[in-house]
Design a protein around this motif. Sequence first.
Motif, PDB file in Angstrom:
ATOM      1  N   PRO A 193     -72.338 -47.525 -52.612  1.00  0.00           N
ATOM      2  CA  PRO A 193     -71.216 -47.173 -53.503  1.00  0.00           C
ATOM      3  C   PRO A 193     -70.623 -45.809 -53.151  1.00  0.00           C
ATOM      4  CG  PRO A 193     -73.313 -46.968 -54.665  1.00  0.00           C
ATOM      5  CD  PRO A 193     -73.614 -47.610 -53.332  1.00  0.00           C
ATOM      6  N   TYR A 194     -71.409 -44.970 -52.447  1.00  0.00           N
ATOM      7  CA  TYR A 194     -70.873 -43.653 -52.083  1.00  0.00           C
ATOM      8  C   TYR A 194     -69.717 -43.787 -51.092  1.00  0.00           C
ATOM      9  CZ  TYR A 194     -74.856 -41.857 -54.599  1.00  0.00           C
ATOM     10  OH  TYR A 194     -75.752 -41.581 -55.593  1.00  0.00           O
ATOM     11  N   ARG A 195     -69.779 -44.814 -50.236  1.00  0.00           N
ATOM     12  CA  ARG A 195     -68.645 -45.047 -49.323  1.00  0.00           C
ATOM     13  C   ARG A 195     -67.390 -45.376 -50.136  1.00  0.00           C
ATOM     14  NH1 ARG A 195     -69.068 -45.976 -43.408  1.00  0.00           N
ATOM     15  NH2 ARG A 195     -71.241 -45.560 -42.871  1.00  0.00           N
ATOM     16  N   SER A 196     -67.589 -46.174 -51.202  1.00  0.00           N
ATOM     17  CA  SER A 196     -66.443 -46.523 -52.058  1.00  0.00           C
ATOM     18  C   SER A 196     -65.923 -45.292 -52.784  1.00  0.00           C
ATOM     19  CB  SER A 196     -66.844 -47.585 -53.080  1.00  0.00           C
ATOM     20  OG  SER A 196     -67.242 -48.765 -52.420  1.00  0.00           O
ATOM     21  N   ALA A 197     -66.859 -44.430 -53.235  1.00  0.00           N
ATOM     22  CA  ALA A 197     -66.438 -43.217 -53.946  1.00  0.00           C
ATOM     23  C   ALA A 197     -65.668 -42.299 -52.999  1.00  0.00           C
ATOM     24  CB  ALA A 197     -67.650 -42.504 -54.521  1.00  0.00           C
ATOM     25  N   GLU A 198     -66.124 -42.262 -51.741  1.00  0.00           N
ATOM     26  CA  GLU A 198     -65.447 -41.445 -50.731  1.00  0.00           C
ATOM     27  C   GLU A 198     -63.995 -41.896 -50.600  1.00  0.00           C
ATOM     28  OE1 GLU A 198     -67.910 -41.314 -47.170  1.00  0.00           O
ATOM     29  OE2 GLU A 198     -66.101 -40.999 -45.967  1.00  0.00           O
ATOM     30  N   ALA A 199     -63.786 -43.231 -50.671  1.00  0.00           N
ATOM     31  CA  ALA A 199     -62.432 -43.786 -50.546  1.00  0.00           C
ATOM     32  C   ALA A 199     -61.715 -43.820 -51.901  1.00  0.00           C
ATOM     33  CB  ALA A 199     -62.504 -45.188 -49.958  1.00  0.00           C
ATOM     34  N   PHE A 200     -62.319 -43.273 -52.947  1.00  0.00           N
ATOM     35  CA  PHE A 200     -61.785 -43.250 -54.315  1.00  0.00           C
ATOM     36  C   PHE A 200     -61.500 -44.663 -54.838  1.00  0.00           C
ATOM     37  CE2 PHE A 200     -58.594 -42.029 -57.688  1.00  0.00           C
ATOM     38  CZ  PHE A 200     -59.506 -41.358 -58.476  1.00  0.00           C
ATOM     39  N   VAL A 201     -62.321 -45.609 -54.390  1.00  0.00           N
ATOM     40  CA  VAL A 201     -62.264 -46.963 -54.943  1.00  0.00           C
ATOM     41  C   VAL A 201     -62.846 -46.940 -56.354  1.00  0.00           C
ATOM     42  CG1 VAL A 201     -63.338 -49.245 -54.727  1.00  0.00           C
ATOM     43  CG2 VAL A 201     -62.274 -48.151 -52.740  1.00  0.00           C
TER      44      VAL A 201
END
Lengths: 76, 515
Positions: free
Chosen positions: B471-479
């Motif tokens: 989920p951190y990858r998604s947070a990085e992309a502001f998903v």
Amino acid sequence: MHAPMSDVQSPISGRVIALHVKPGDSIQAGDALCTLESMKMEIPIEAEAGGIVAEWLVDVGADVAEGEAVARLRTG
Amino acid sequence: MSRDDELNELRHRTELAQRMGGPEKIQRHRDNGRLPVRERIDALVDGGSFVEVGALAGSGRYDQHGSLVDFTPSNLVFGRAAIERRPVVVVGDDFTVRGGASDGAVGDKMIIAEKMAHDLRVPIVRLVDGTGGGGSVKTIEQKGYTLLPKVRVWPDVTRNLATVPVVSLGLGSVAGLGAARVAASHYSVMVKETSQLFVAGPPVVERVGQTLGKNELGGSQIHTRNGVVDDEAASEPEAFERVRRFLSYLPSSVHGLPPRADANRDNPVDQATLRRVIPENPRAVYKVRGIVETLVDAGSFFEIGRQWGKASATGLARIDGWPVLVVASDPYHYGGAWDRQTSEKINRMVDLAQVFHLPVLHLVDIPGFRIGLEAEVDGVMRAGVRALTAISQTTMPWCTVIVRKAFGVAGAAHQHPDRFSFRYAWPSAVWGSLPIEGGLEVAYKAEIEAAPDPAAQRTAIEARVRALCSPYRSAEAFVVEDIIDPAQTRARLIEFANLAAPLRQPGLTAFGFRP
């Protein structure tokens, strides 16, 4: 005089992957009786009330339907 | 007649009406485990608060001098009262007079009770213990013609569902209109063993070839599992307690706002327990009710509909004293996947929140809609799109906490898609359009089949894809806006509840409430 019996129904459909108690075992409400695989999850079926396991109505590997009786308890 | 005589007649008539069906019928009613209607009202409302309306209604018999010789009271008792010092309307059927059949009510009592609640803008509590609305077959001979069915009270029932809290208790064998009045509520309860509900009871059903006892045909074990009734109680007093508690979260009508509780705004449970509550094994389940009870004010979670629509635990709760609606995925039921009933329950709960101005807390672990033949035959998508639509229509402030899965169309329904909502994810979150299991074989079919070792190729692709699922990858992309330490969740919810409170606006919602 027969002790009152009650059937434990499966709240979900799925495949029985483990039985956790055996006939003669005393169980309490909330105890996990068996585990079903359903929607790729491992979901225990828990007793709603206490009693003594009288018999299993299904075996490991069986496919059960929602509402199907899986075990019989002596509740008296 | 002297003034004294007039007052004596008032006393006499009042006494006659209070007898209900008489000692024998009342005793038989008690022997069946049920309270007489006047005792029910006394047990439900604040002591001494009941003010009856229509206390003299009934059918009198007179001698040739015009003197009253016998009196059958109306079998519908209603009036105003208070619950926790707030006004309500209570309307109860008296089973001891003509089995509670609604043509024994006399005049328009039932309709006036509904209108009174609407016009006074106060909740109505129905204590239902009666049969149908059209009278019995005997009515045909009495009238000399047959009646074309018409439920005259229904426009009032419909209006009240959009305006005031409507609570119904099934307290006996209720059929026909009685059953309909129970189901047409924001909240309903049946009492185990002593109450039954059906379209038509056993004698009528026998004519279509089914010989069944009352409880076999319409006991609470049927109707609290299919969603016709929300909950079951072990006794009538427990049912009354549930009514009092349900109403405590709601405004008296849509023209007010849900009242903030003055006390018990804390939760002493160690919030750090939430860090370990989601199992590391993605196939394992956990108890969501414990999570809810840790997050909301201590002891404030009032679950509604525990026995139906079980992939989501729903109900009312308080956060920092503010009433909220809670929807929380329960992985014990198909892993939290929305089946038809769960979708119907979520639809019902979101509409309840909208009508009574309750901000929504959604704890999400939704692997999608339930899949497979049973779900398709059950028509999951019809109920599913109704739930999606309710979520798209609601204007209530909304806070989502994704604790584990959010997949597919049902996962997308974790909140309104295009207005601002509070949204947090726990580090245990995982999401996508399709789960990797099953979805991978579809997306990479050609690549897997073309490989010299398809199984090895599948494993390699899965490893590649899974490496991107943090989920951190998604947070990085502001998903997703924020991933939070689960132990910080309650603090975030307190902020949400306090920011949401001034946004609540009293008034009618643009659409009503379909029960």
